[in-house]
Design a protein around this motif. Structure first.
Motif, PDB file in Angstrom:
ATOM      1  N   ALA A  32       0.963  -8.941   0.418  1.00 24.42           N
ATOM      2  CA  ALA A  32       2.427  -8.893   0.505  1.00 24.42           C
ATOM      3  C   ALA A  32       2.910  -7.454   0.423  1.00 24.42           C
ATOM      4  CB  ALA A  32       3.044  -9.725  -0.608  1.00 24.42           C
ATOM      5  N   LYS A  33       2.298  -6.696  -0.500  1.00 25.64           N
ATOM      6  CA  LYS A  33       2.693  -5.288  -0.673  1.00 25.64           C
ATOM      7  C   LYS A  33       2.445  -4.512   0.614  1.00 25.64           C
ATOM      8  CE  LYS A  33       3.551  -4.548  -5.292  1.00 25.64           C
ATOM      9  NZ  LYS A  33       4.896  -5.017  -5.455  1.00 25.64           N
ATOM     10  N   SER A  34       1.289  -4.717   1.212  1.00 21.60           N
ATOM     11  CA  SER A  34       1.027  -3.928   2.417  1.00 21.60           C
ATOM     12  C   SER A  34       1.907  -4.395   3.574  1.00 21.60           C
ATOM     13  CB  SER A  34      -0.457  -3.907   2.785  1.00 21.60           C
ATOM     14  OG  SER A  34      -1.000  -5.176   2.694  1.00 21.60           O
ATOM     15  N   TYR A  35       2.250  -5.688   3.592  1.00 15.38           N
ATOM     16  CA  TYR A  35       3.175  -6.175   4.627  1.00 15.38           C
ATOM     17  C   TYR A  35       4.540  -5.499   4.480  1.00 15.38           C
ATOM     18  CZ  TYR A  35       6.606  -9.197   6.829  1.00 15.38           C
ATOM     19  OH  TYR A  35       7.659  -9.660   7.570  1.00 15.38           O
ATOM     20  N   ILE A  36       5.022  -5.410   3.241  1.00 16.63           N
ATOM     21  CA  ILE A  36       6.332  -4.792   3.008  1.00 16.63           C
ATOM     22  C   ILE A  36       6.290  -3.308   3.366  1.00 16.63           C
ATOM     23  CG2 ILE A  36       7.805  -4.031   1.064  1.00 16.63           C
ATOM     24  CD1 ILE A  36       8.484  -6.786   2.347  1.00 16.63           C
ATOM     25  N   ASN A  37       5.180  -2.643   3.009  1.00 20.86           N
ATOM     26  CA  ASN A  37       5.036  -1.231   3.391  1.00 20.86           C
ATOM     27  C   ASN A  37       5.042  -1.079   4.912  1.00 20.86           C
ATOM     28  OD1 ASN A  37       4.864  -0.583   0.730  1.00 20.86           O
ATOM     29  ND2 ASN A  37       2.788   0.256   0.801  1.00 20.86           N
ATOM     30  N   TRP A  38       4.298  -1.949   5.564  1.00 21.27           N
ATOM     31  CA  TRP A  38       4.234  -1.896   7.028  1.00 21.27           C
ATOM     32  C   TRP A  38       5.624  -2.131   7.635  1.00 21.27           C
ATOM     33  CZ3 TRP A  38       5.540  -5.771  10.460  1.00 21.27           C
ATOM     34  CH2 TRP A  38       5.291  -5.483  11.812  1.00 21.27           C
TER      35      TRP A  38
HETATM   36  C1  LIG Z   1       2.789   0.608  -0.611  1.00 19.72           C
HETATM   37  O1  LIG Z   1       3.426   1.866  -0.611  1.00 19.72           O
HETATM   38  C2  LIG Z   1       3.563   2.443  -1.901  1.00 19.72           C
HETATM   39  C3  LIG Z   1       4.343   3.741  -1.757  1.00 19.72           C
HETATM   40  O2  LIG Z   1       5.453   3.579  -0.976  1.00 19.72           O
HETATM   41  C4  LIG Z   1       2.205   2.689  -2.498  1.00 19.72           C
HETATM   42  O3  LIG Z   1       2.354   3.173  -3.830  1.00 19.72           O
HETATM   43  C5  LIG Z   1       1.408   1.398  -2.529  1.00 19.72           C
HETATM   44  O4  LIG Z   1       0.096   1.665  -2.955  1.00 19.72           O
HETATM   45  C6  LIG Z   1       1.391   0.749  -1.157  1.00 19.72           C
HETATM   46  N1  LIG Z   1       0.739  -0.552  -1.310  1.00 19.72           N
HETATM   47  C7  LIG Z   1      -0.036  -1.074  -0.381  1.00 19.72           C
HETATM   48  C8  LIG Z   1      -0.721  -2.361  -0.740  1.00 19.72           C
HETATM   49  O5  LIG Z   1      -0.226  -0.564   0.702  1.00 19.72           O
END
Ligand SMILES: *[C@@H]1O[C@H](CO)[C@@H](O)[C@H](O)[C@H]1NC(C)=O
Ligand SMILES: *[C@@H]1O[C@H](CO)[C@@H](O)[C@H](O)[C@H]1NC(C)=O
Ligand SMILES: CC(=O)N[C@H]1CO[C@H](CO)[C@@H](O)[C@@H]1O
Length: 400
Positions: free
Chosen positions: A178-184
């Motif tokens: 989910a975190k990487s999806y939101i970052n993407w």
């Molecule tokens: C998402 O981005 C944040 C910084 O904006 C970073 O700290 C985090 O590790 C990233 N997470 C993933 C799962 O990519």
């Protein structure tokens, strides 16, 4: 002779090209934000927004709905983009009639209002469509808006976009992916270079520069995830949708007025009514299970486009009162002190100043002392004092 003609033509053509290239940017607005507010052309703004979903009314109704929104004191019209309506079969796009998003946005611009375009593409329902498809449709809609010069940076009315929608509510089920999806999503949206800010609602971890905003019946206790982002409320529910078998939902205007005044009292600068005009689920578009074709939402403008009083009128008065405080609100952070149990005074201390007095108790009316004067505060109400002294409005006193 020939050579001269060619030179003249080239020069004239060059001038036209230069004009064509520079005009949208010259006439465009610069939309940014800081800790206090959205900033349009260097000026922090207090903005009042309302949702109208274009395809839930007919194009014939649009100019009137937009005018009534303007008369009601709105600055911004917010709409979702509904992907399945526009691309029923992959690659076959429909943008005619009620689906004419460009026309709707242009009509809002003609009325002199701004647009908040929530592209999503997820609007509501518990799934997403895969990242390749998402990037394709977001890029298409952004390009479509750009081609028509509809972003504020190009001289158009769109001051904000939205990527995803309330994903934060389901995020915990998907762990790290989910975190990487939101970052993407954040990177993809930002890379499209719209020249205006993007927001994510209900997304406490929205990565910079995306603004995380609040949805709910009350958002006064909300704070964004960075001190560089303004406090924004993207969905303040004016009522609720209807389902067969359930009672129709009503939200009294005094309660909405209270929630809005509290939001601006405690530092908010952008608030949106969901819905300002709910409208109709035409054909088979109502979601399930058992959602009715009426999407009236007990909104300030009813399903048929008529003013719902006293809701529309009282909120119009609330908007005027808040706008009288705009300069003080955007100039500084609010300072809140207790005047007793359930009683709060907030001051925006500037040369002119503005104050809000709240009784957040639900039981009794109270008289309070503030700056040497006595004020009567009904239960569950906010008084607005644009000069720190005279009350121009109390949210519980509905004069219609
Ligand atoms: C998402 O981005 C944040 C910084 O904006 C970073 O700290 C985090 O590790 C990233 N997470 C993933 C799962 O990519
Ligand atoms: C836009 O506004 C921001 C802050 O309000 C300012 O820093 C920036 O230089 C402006 N950009 C343009 C292109 O005018
Ligand atoms: C998203 C959100 O804030 N939802 C809230 C909306 O208001 C209802 C009723 O007050 C709450 O139960 C929700 O949590």
């Amino acid at each position: 002779m020939r050579g001269e003609n060619v030179t003249v033509i080239a020069v004239v053509f060059g001038l036209f090209l230069l004009l064509a290239l520079t005009t949208p940017f010259c006439s465009g607005a610069n939309v940014t934000y800081d800790h206090r507010a959205l900033i349009i052309d260097g000026k922090r703004r207090v903005l009042i927004s309302g949702s109208i979903h274009y395809m839930r009314s007919t194009p014939e109704m649009w100019p009137d709905l937009i005018q009534k929104s303007k008369d009601g004191g709105l600055d911004v019209i917010q709409t979702f983009f509904f992907w399945n309506l526009h691309e029923p079969v992959r690659g076959q796009y429909e943008f005619d009639g009620r689906k004419d998003l460009v026309k709707f946005v242009k009509l809002v611009a003609e009325a002199g209002l701004y647009v908040h375009l929530r592209i999503g593409p997820y609007a509501c329902a518990e799934w997403n469509y895969g990242q390749a498809e998402m990037k394709r449709i977001i890029t298409k809609i952004v390009d479509m808006m750009k081609q028509e010069n509809l972003y504020a940076s190009q001289g158009g009315p769109i001051i904000l976009s939205q990527i995803e929608n309330e994903y934060g509510n389901v995020e915990s089920a998907y762990g790290d992916s989910a975190k990487s999806y939101i970052n993407w999503s954040a990177q993809m949206a930002t890379s499209l270079d719209t020249g205006v800010p993007w927001i994510m609602c209900q997304q406490t971890d929205a990565p910079d520069p995306i603004i995380n905003s609040c949805n709910g019946f009350y958002c006064d206790q909300f704070t964004p995830n960075s001190n560089n982002k303004p406090k924004m409320w993207t969905e303040n529910w004016t009522g609720w949708f209807s389902s067969f078998g359930d009672p129709v939902s009503y939200r009294p205007v005094a309660d909405i007025a209270f929630s809005v005044a509290r939001f601006y009292q405690l530092g908010g600068t952008f608030q949106n009514y969901y819905m300002y005009h709910g409208g109709t689920n035409f054909g088979r578009t109502s979601g399930g299970p058992f959602i009715t074709t009426s999407y009236d939402y007990d909104a300030p403008i009813d399903e048929y486009g008529l003013l719902r009083q006293p809701k529309w009128g009282h909120l119009k008065d609330v908007h005027s009162a808040i706008k009288l405080c705009e300069e003080a609100i955007v100039a500084t952070d609010p300072k809140t002190t207790s005047l007793g149990s359930n009683l709060e005074a907030t001051v925006y201390k500037t040369e002119s100043g503005a104050a809000f007095l709240a009784n957040i108790g639900t039981e009794s009316d109270v008289s309070v002392n503030f700056n040497g004067h006595s004020y009567h505060l009904p239960a569950w109400s906010v008084s607005i004092l644009p000069d720190c002294k005279n009350v121009v409005l109390n949210t519980a006193k509905v004069n219609f």
